[in-house]
Design a protein around this motif. Sequence first.
Motif, PDB file in Angstrom:
ATOM      1  N   VAL A  61     -10.645  10.762   0.649  1.00 33.30           N
ATOM      2  CA  VAL A  61     -11.472  11.766  -0.015  1.00 33.30           C
ATOM      3  C   VAL A  61     -12.220  11.142  -1.183  1.00 33.30           C
ATOM      4  CG1 VAL A  61     -11.444  13.925  -1.322  1.00 33.30           C
ATOM      5  CG2 VAL A  61      -9.966  13.656   0.684  1.00 33.30           C
ATOM      6  N   SER A  62     -11.499  10.357  -1.993  1.00 36.85           N
ATOM      7  CA  SER A  62     -12.130   9.691  -3.131  1.00 36.85           C
ATOM      8  C   SER A  62     -11.285   8.494  -3.537  1.00 36.85           C
ATOM      9  CB  SER A  62     -12.269  10.656  -4.322  1.00 36.85           C
ATOM     10  OG  SER A  62     -10.977  11.037  -4.799  1.00 36.85           O
ATOM     11  N   ALA A  63     -11.891   7.595  -4.280  1.00 33.57           N
ATOM     12  CA  ALA A  63     -11.184   6.409  -4.766  1.00 33.57           C
ATOM     13  C   ALA A  63     -11.773   6.004  -6.099  1.00 33.57           C
ATOM     14  CB  ALA A  63     -11.306   5.261  -3.763  1.00 33.57           C
ATOM     15  N   THR A  64     -10.927   5.554  -7.013  1.00 35.79           N
ATOM     16  CA  THR A  64     -11.407   5.064  -8.303  1.00 35.79           C
ATOM     17  C   THR A  64     -12.175   3.773  -8.076  1.00 35.79           C
ATOM     18  OG1 THR A  64      -9.338   3.862  -8.643  1.00 35.79           O
ATOM     19  CG2 THR A  64      -9.470   6.087  -9.534  1.00 35.79           C
ATOM     20  N   PRO A  65     -13.062   3.413  -9.006  1.00 38.78           N
ATOM     21  CA  PRO A  65     -13.815   2.167  -8.843  1.00 38.78           C
ATOM     22  C   PRO A  65     -12.870   0.976  -8.665  1.00 38.78           C
ATOM     23  CG  PRO A  65     -14.716   3.474 -10.636  1.00 38.78           C
ATOM     24  CD  PRO A  65     -13.442   4.143 -10.221  1.00 38.78           C
ATOM     25  N   ARG A  66     -13.232   0.083  -7.759  1.00 40.35           N
ATOM     26  CA  ARG A  66     -12.387  -1.072  -7.457  1.00 40.35           C
ATOM     27  C   ARG A  66     -12.485  -2.115  -8.561  1.00 40.35           C
ATOM     28  NH1 ARG A  66      -8.798   0.635  -4.743  1.00 40.35           N
ATOM     29  NH2 ARG A  66      -9.515   2.473  -5.819  1.00 40.35           N
ATOM     30  N   ALA A  94       1.803   8.182  -3.742  1.00 36.35           N
ATOM     31  CA  ALA A  94       1.644   6.821  -4.250  1.00 36.35           C
ATOM     32  C   ALA A  94       0.207   6.346  -4.081  1.00 36.35           C
ATOM     33  CB  ALA A  94       2.611   5.880  -3.536  1.00 36.35           C
ATOM     34  N   ALA A  95      -0.423   6.713  -2.984  1.00 45.69           N
ATOM     35  CA  ALA A  95      -1.823   6.334  -2.778  1.00 45.69           C
ATOM     36  C   ALA A  95      -2.682   6.858  -3.922  1.00 45.69           C
ATOM     37  CB  ALA A  95      -2.314   6.872  -1.439  1.00 45.69           C
ATOM     38  N   ARG A  96      -2.392   8.093  -4.336  1.00 46.72           N
ATOM     39  CA  ARG A  96      -3.179   8.704  -5.419  1.00 46.72           C
ATOM     40  C   ARG A  96      -2.806   8.146  -6.777  1.00 46.72           C
ATOM     41  NH1 ARG A  96      -1.290  13.701  -5.132  1.00 46.72           N
ATOM     42  NH2 ARG A  96       0.176  13.332  -6.861  1.00 46.72           N
ATOM     43  N   ASP A  97      -1.500   8.109  -7.080  1.00 44.72           N
ATOM     44  CA  ASP A  97      -1.054   7.796  -8.440  1.00 44.72           C
ATOM     45  C   ASP A  97      -1.089   6.297  -8.740  1.00 44.72           C
ATOM     46  OD1 ASP A  97      -0.611  10.487  -8.618  1.00 44.72           O
ATOM     47  OD2 ASP A  97       1.582  10.368  -8.444  1.00 44.72           O
ATOM     48  N   ILE A  98      -0.838   5.459  -7.741  1.00 43.24           N
ATOM     49  CA  ILE A  98      -0.755   4.015  -7.984  1.00 43.24           C
ATOM     50  C   ILE A  98      -2.041   3.302  -7.576  1.00 43.24           C
ATOM     51  CG2 ILE A  98       0.497   1.896  -7.425  1.00 43.24           C
ATOM     52  CD1 ILE A  98       2.996   3.588  -7.016  1.00 43.24           C
ATOM     53  N   TYR A  99      -2.572   3.665  -6.417  1.00 45.61           N
ATOM     54  CA  TYR A  99      -3.762   2.972  -5.908  1.00 45.61           C
ATOM     55  C   TYR A  99      -5.068   3.678  -6.284  1.00 45.61           C
ATOM     56  CZ  TYR A  99      -0.686   0.094  -2.995  1.00 45.61           C
ATOM     57  OH  TYR A  99       0.269  -0.800  -2.555  1.00 45.61           O
ATOM     58  N   GLY A 100      -4.981   4.935  -6.752  1.00 46.10           N
ATOM     59  CA  GLY A 100      -6.190   5.665  -7.099  1.00 46.10           C
ATOM     60  C   GLY A 100      -6.995   6.101  -5.894  1.00 46.10           C
ATOM     61  N   VAL A 101      -6.330   6.304  -4.769  1.00 44.88           N
ATOM     62  CA  VAL A 101      -6.998   6.689  -3.526  1.00 44.88           C
ATOM     63  C   VAL A 101      -6.483   8.067  -3.113  1.00 44.88           C
ATOM     64  CG1 VAL A 101      -7.371   6.126  -1.101  1.00 44.88           C
ATOM     65  CG2 VAL A 101      -7.283   4.291  -2.810  1.00 44.88           C
ATOM     66  N   VAL A 102      -7.374   9.038  -3.013  1.00 43.59           N
ATOM     67  CA  VAL A 102      -7.008  10.394  -2.611  1.00 43.59           C
ATOM     68  C   VAL A 102      -7.245  10.535  -1.105  1.00 43.59           C
ATOM     69  CG1 VAL A 102      -7.448  12.859  -2.926  1.00 43.59           C
ATOM     70  CG2 VAL A 102      -7.573  11.290  -4.885  1.00 43.59           C
ATOM     71  N   ILE A 103      -6.194  10.931  -0.393  1.00 44.57           N
ATOM     72  CA  ILE A 103      -6.240  11.056   1.060  1.00 44.57           C
ATOM     73  C   ILE A 103      -6.386  12.536   1.431  1.00 44.57           C
ATOM     74  CG2 ILE A 103      -5.029  10.530   3.219  1.00 44.57           C
ATOM     75  CD1 ILE A 103      -5.792   8.053   1.591  1.00 44.57           C
ATOM     76  N   SER A 104      -7.129  12.812   2.481  1.00 38.76           N
ATOM     77  CA  SER A 104      -7.319  14.189   2.934  1.00 38.76           C
ATOM     78  C   SER A 104      -5.997  14.797   3.383  1.00 38.76           C
ATOM     79  CB  SER A 104      -8.324  14.228   4.090  1.00 38.76           C
ATOM     80  OG  SER A 104      -7.833  13.481   5.200  1.00 38.76           O
ATOM     81  N   GLY A 107       7.221  -8.236  -3.655  1.00 36.50           N
ATOM     82  CA  GLY A 107       6.261  -8.019  -4.730  1.00 36.50           C
ATOM     83  C   GLY A 107       4.824  -8.022  -4.242  1.00 36.50           C
ATOM     84  N   GLY A 108       3.966  -7.326  -4.965  1.00 38.69           N
ATOM     85  CA  GLY A 108       2.543  -7.280  -4.636  1.00 38.69           C
ATOM     86  C   GLY A 108       1.759  -8.364  -5.352  1.00 38.69           C
ATOM     87  N   TRP A 109       0.595  -8.703  -4.801  1.00 41.21           N
ATOM     88  CA  TRP A 109      -0.316  -9.688  -5.408  1.00 41.21           C
ATOM     89  C   TRP A 109      -1.588  -8.958  -5.842  1.00 41.21           C
ATOM     90  CZ3 TRP A 109      -5.182 -11.521  -5.610  1.00 41.21           C
ATOM     91  CH2 TRP A 109      -5.405 -12.797  -6.139  1.00 41.21           C
ATOM     92  N   GLY A 110      -1.953  -9.090  -7.117  1.00 38.70           N
ATOM     93  CA  GLY A 110      -3.200  -8.515  -7.609  1.00 38.70           C
ATOM     94  C   GLY A 110      -3.044  -7.048  -7.995  1.00 38.70           C
ATOM     95  N   TYR A 111      -4.013  -6.545  -8.743  1.00 34.92           N
ATOM     96  CA  TYR A 111      -3.944  -5.185  -9.267  1.00 34.92           C
ATOM     97  C   TYR A 111      -4.053  -4.162  -8.137  1.00 34.92           C
ATOM     98  CZ  TYR A 111      -4.577  -7.430 -13.769  1.00 34.92           C
ATOM     99  OH  TYR A 111      -4.406  -8.220 -14.866  1.00 34.92           O
ATOM    100  N   PRO A 112      -3.200  -3.116  -8.170  1.00 33.98           N
ATOM    101  CA  PRO A 112      -3.216  -2.135  -7.082  1.00 33.98           C
ATOM    102  C   PRO A 112      -4.574  -1.466  -6.873  1.00 33.98           C
ATOM    103  CG  PRO A 112      -1.208  -1.903  -8.373  1.00 33.98           C
ATOM    104  CD  PRO A 112      -2.078  -2.881  -9.111  1.00 33.98           C
ATOM    105  N   ASN A 113      -5.312  -1.185  -7.973  1.00 36.32           N
ATOM    106  CA  ASN A 113      -6.586  -0.478  -7.785  1.00 36.32           C
ATOM    107  C   ASN A 113      -7.689  -1.390  -7.253  1.00 36.32           C
ATOM    108  OD1 ASN A 113      -7.192  -1.948 -10.057  1.00 36.32           O
ATOM    109  ND2 ASN A 113      -7.766  -0.181 -11.328  1.00 36.32           N
TER     110      ASN A 113
END
Length: 586
Positions: A577-582, A560-570, A534-540
């Motif tokens: 490339v971009s990331a949602t606010p932490r 998964a990086a994009r849809d779950i963590y909000g991180v777009v990879i090149s 299991g993970g600890w803390g919110y993914p974003n």
Amino acid sequence: MQIKAINRMRTQITINDPVLLAIIQKQLDHITLQMGTVMVKTARSPIFSQSHDFSCFLSNSRGETIAQADGLPIHSGGGGFAVRALLRDFGKDISDGDVFILSDPYEAGGNHLPDWTIIRPVFAAGVLAGFCTNRAHQSDIGGGAAGTYNAAATEIFHEGIRLPVLKLYESGKRRDDLWKLLLLNSRCPDLLDGDLAAMVGSTRIGAERMSALFIELGADRADDYLDAVLAHGERSMRQAVRNLPDGVWKGADVSDNDCFELRDVETRVTLTIKGDELTFDFTGSSPQIKGFKNSSLANTYSSVYVAVSSFLDKSIPRNEGAYRCVKIIAPEGTVVNAKPPAPLTMCTVFPATDIMNACWRALEQTDPERACASWGKLVHGISAGLQPDGRMFVMYHWHGQAGGGAVKGRDGFPMTSTQMTLGGMSIPNVETYEQSYPCRILRQEFRLDGGGAGEYRGGTGVEYEAIIFTPSEHHIRAEGGRRPTGLGCVGGLSGAMADISVLELDSGKAVDVPPYGAQALPPARFKILGSGGGGWGYPNARKPELVLRDVRDGVVSVQAARDIYGVVISQDGKAVVSATPRASSA
């Protein structure tokens, strides 16, 4: 150097000086580590020499555990039950050179039958000063299934030989009749013969070191020093508990089967904190079940202690004094305190994990910063059969492990031994396994998107594939294959479910694999997907650079990086490339 330092300090400071007590505790802990080294170097079974499925601990003359630095905490946390059973049965018949053996959870303070416990009394200047113990999980102890895990067991008599407290050595002389009886009740007598000798030898080394320490301290004052060590552990734990809020909290974990049919088996706990005391009340847990996933009382105590110790400050001494402020209520006849003749062999694995998870979920509410996400539960099993030379082999599929749960500040272990070991058991080298057993391990790699997402990610679990080249009997134990079991905490997500599949090697025919059971198989190919932690803390809240690292390591997908963590990879996978606010998990 440490003993000389103690001698100098004795003339300068009082017995309760924290520096002196810390030195004594470290010296006692080191003795257990020396015992463990002896065991690894001399044991015959790979389960000991490679996997370290044993634990060494020390007790005072009253049977209270004073040191347990080596091995698996589930073995040693309840070790005092065993030593006090010895004192109950042989309190007036203990001599220098005696060595005792026991295993029975109902009669002798054991946790389950495969864990044989060797206990050697320690004398200093002719006075009984303590005990030196090695508890080790044997390769085979008879019973209805090779390798000790009989999934068809409905009573303890199906699980192997039961050992009350027995005197294996009398004043230094081995009882050969008892030794032969033990070997006769194992399918692997050649392994057991060497392993028992290694256990006895490790306690001899430990007893020599303990006796020397007690004499240096002053044999007439050894008990006083050990009492002070225990009292220091108690003070440290009570201070940690006082830092938690008073109140009442509840926690639970649920298994979905009783080894024979699907049904909810609940482990429920109510935690009460009042001042510097903790009470864990398991009233409301399910009645004991038909299968072998019931817990003995010693195992339940040990599981609670492991949960508390892993939640609180790691600097607290791990001796029995530290747990004097912990009260445990375990109603008789439930899954956490089964009545005979209920079977118990699985208790140190899944019931222990369920108890720990219930306690962790209650403790999490008192201080989320310390919360521990659950580790994934296993689906691996044991293959047993004959080597080409006719000798029995018992092969644990250790390499198909689950991932560990995350905590604040650290991702979960990618693959590790089961939760109640806290990573204390080693995963053997693949090459060594292929030399020891009629097998070939084709794959052992971290799973993609297996770990529960979080600010700190759960361990991925392992994708494992192996061939067993000879006919074998396979004993499966699978808790992680029907639902996620590595549960996240503080907003973290659960890890991926496990899976196991088996194909007959020659025909390629798929074998139906039950959750629990024994199957006679021809040469076969096994594939295991280990559960994710299991993970600890919110993914974003996870740092984008860590998500990028996970993608490049092949343990998190670009999607998964994009849809779950909000991180777009090149597209080339080399940059964010971009990331949602932490967001903060605090």
